[in-house]
Write an enzyme that holds these catalytic residues in place. Structure first.
Site, PDB file in Angstrom:
ATOM      1  N   TRP A  53       0.859  -1.184   0.000  1.00  0.00           N
ATOM      2  CA  TRP A  53       0.000   0.000   0.000  1.00  0.00           C
ATOM      3  C   TRP A  53       0.898   1.236   0.000  1.00  0.00           C
ATOM      4  O   TRP A  53       1.830   1.341   0.817  1.00  0.00           O
ATOM      5  CB  TRP A  53      -0.888  -0.040   1.238  1.00  0.00           C
ATOM      6  CG  TRP A  53      -1.857   1.081   1.389  1.00  0.00           C
ATOM      7  CD1 TRP A  53      -2.671   1.603   0.442  1.00  0.00           C
ATOM      8  CD2 TRP A  53      -2.123   1.807   2.595  1.00  0.00           C
ATOM      9  NE1 TRP A  53      -3.444   2.607   0.974  1.00  0.00           N
ATOM     10  CE2 TRP A  53      -3.127   2.754   2.296  1.00  0.00           C
ATOM     11  CE3 TRP A  53      -1.627   1.734   3.900  1.00  0.00           C
ATOM     12  CZ2 TRP A  53      -3.624   3.624   3.245  1.00  0.00           C
ATOM     13  CZ3 TRP A  53      -2.123   2.599   4.853  1.00  0.00           C
ATOM     14  CH2 TRP A  53      -3.120   3.540   4.515  1.00  0.00           C
ATOM     15  N   ASP A 135      -0.837  -5.298   9.349  1.00  0.00           N
ATOM     16  CA  ASP A 135      -1.846  -4.390   8.814  1.00  0.00           C
ATOM     17  C   ASP A 135      -3.083  -5.239   8.539  1.00  0.00           C
ATOM     18  O   ASP A 135      -3.087  -6.096   7.653  1.00  0.00           O
ATOM     19  CB  ASP A 135      -1.333  -3.739   7.526  1.00  0.00           C
ATOM     20  CG  ASP A 135      -2.272  -2.644   7.019  1.00  0.00           C
ATOM     21  OD1 ASP A 135      -3.424  -2.580   7.489  1.00  0.00           O
ATOM     22  OD2 ASP A 135      -1.856  -1.864   6.142  1.00  0.00           O
ATOM     23  N   LYS A 171     -13.807  -1.257   5.881  1.00  0.00           N
ATOM     24  CA  LYS A 171     -14.358  -2.130   4.845  1.00  0.00           C
ATOM     25  C   LYS A 171     -15.313  -3.153   5.434  1.00  0.00           C
ATOM     26  O   LYS A 171     -16.455  -3.297   4.976  1.00  0.00           O
ATOM     27  CB  LYS A 171     -13.237  -2.849   4.089  1.00  0.00           C
ATOM     28  CG  LYS A 171     -12.357  -1.927   3.254  1.00  0.00           C
ATOM     29  CD  LYS A 171     -11.257  -1.329   4.090  1.00  0.00           C
ATOM     30  CE  LYS A 171     -10.307  -0.471   3.271  1.00  0.00           C
ATOM     31  NZ  LYS A 171      -9.297   0.186   4.130  1.00  0.00           N
TER      32      LYS A 171
END
Length: 312
Positions: A53, A135, A171
């Protein structure tokens, strides 16, 4: 934290963990980076996957880290995990180095290690005394089961390892604009967990003082109410099933059209994203995908959950 670790986790039962609410997953990563830069003096190097990312490097750079390196992760010729390269790079890392790991649904590649590979990764972490920072942005978005998706983190707990994990509820709870997140730290014992939490609160105070309330209340209410929890778990399974279906249908469409190349990686990759491997080739396909889903250029990473197969 218990959603990530599990109610029967040794870390939970022995109270050797702590959690601090953060401004979503990005805030949790920044909080971890600030804390580690201040208190983790065993190593001054941070390793991030190649690719990763885009915000990872910026987060650690702004926290004061100047030695940010990459470890091999994605092997373009096979569009799969470069496991040998990953292990080799971690074995060469200096003891105490902080290593950012994607728990599941790797962003941007959608390529995850198997449980056997995770076990070997844990071997290297213990042998080289590396510090894991997970993460965890997509828990539940791979299998539809948050417990199954959390296996890597729970395996590290079972191995007796200390680490931090940045959780996002953007999400899996649909709370992107509410910025709901959590930073979990698993420590050696209860006393250390209390000390870490105290220092994290000191880092939080001048950074953002306190996090938003409403998104976190939604998460807490859902997780603590058995009926709401079951409904949320069912929603996760529905969403994940759709992502899997989109992968299968896209793969079938490519085969149906006799598209040049190998496309098995589309159904092998996990989570919201697919690394297509197009890399500027097959411009007609790129245009078709561009108009039926969100595509990141120049990497040609597509957001699988946004696919509209009817437009292909």
């Amino acid at each position: 934290s218990r959603l990530l670790l599990g109610e029967r986790s040794e870390a939970v039962l022995q109270e050797k963990y702590c959690g601090v609410q953060s401004i979503s997953g990005t805030g949790a990563l920044r909080l971890a980076a600030e804390f580690l830069h201040c208190f983790h003096k065993q190593g001054t190097t941070v390793y991030i996957s190649d690719p990763t990312w885009a915000n990872h490097r910026t987060i650690f750079s702004h926290a004061g880290y100047s030695d940010i390196r990459t470890y091999r992760y994605y092997y373009a010729p096979t569009r799969a995990l470069d496991f040998e390269g990953l292990i080799s790079d971690l074995e060469a890392a200096s003891p105490g180095s902080v290593v950012v790991l994607h728990m599941c649904a790797h962003n941007p590649t959608g390529v995850d290690p198997s449980q056997e590979q995770w076990s070997k990764i844990a071997d290297v972490f213990q042998a080289r005394k590396l510090f894991p920072l997970f993460d965890c942005a997509y828990q539940g978005f791979v299998t539809g089961d948050p417990d199954v998706d959390a296996w890597p983190v729970r395996h590290f707990v079972e191995r007796g390892m200390c680490f931090m994990a940045a959780q996002s509820f953007s999400k899996n709870f649909g709370l992107y604009n509410e910025r709901a997140g959590n930073l979990t730290a698993v420590c050696a014992n209860t006393e250390e967990a209390k000390a870490v939490r105290s220092q994290l609160k000191k880092v939080v105070r001048p950074m953002y003082s306190n996090p938003p309330n409403h998104g976190a209340r939604i998460v807490a209410t859902t997780l603590c109410n058995p009926a709401f929890l079951l409904e949320w778990q069912d929603n996760l399974r529905t969403m994940t099933s759709r992502i899997v279906l989109m992968r299968k249908q896209l793969y079938a469409k490519l085969l149906e059209r006799g598209t040049e190349g190998t496309w098995k990686h589309i159904v092998d990759q996990k989570g919201m994203f697919t690394f297509t491997g197009l890399e500027g080739k097959c411009r007609a396909i790129i245009l078709l995908l561009y108009y039926s889903c969100w595509m990141g250029l120049p990497s040609c990473r597509i957001q699988t959950d946004c696919l509209d197969i009817s437009l292909l």
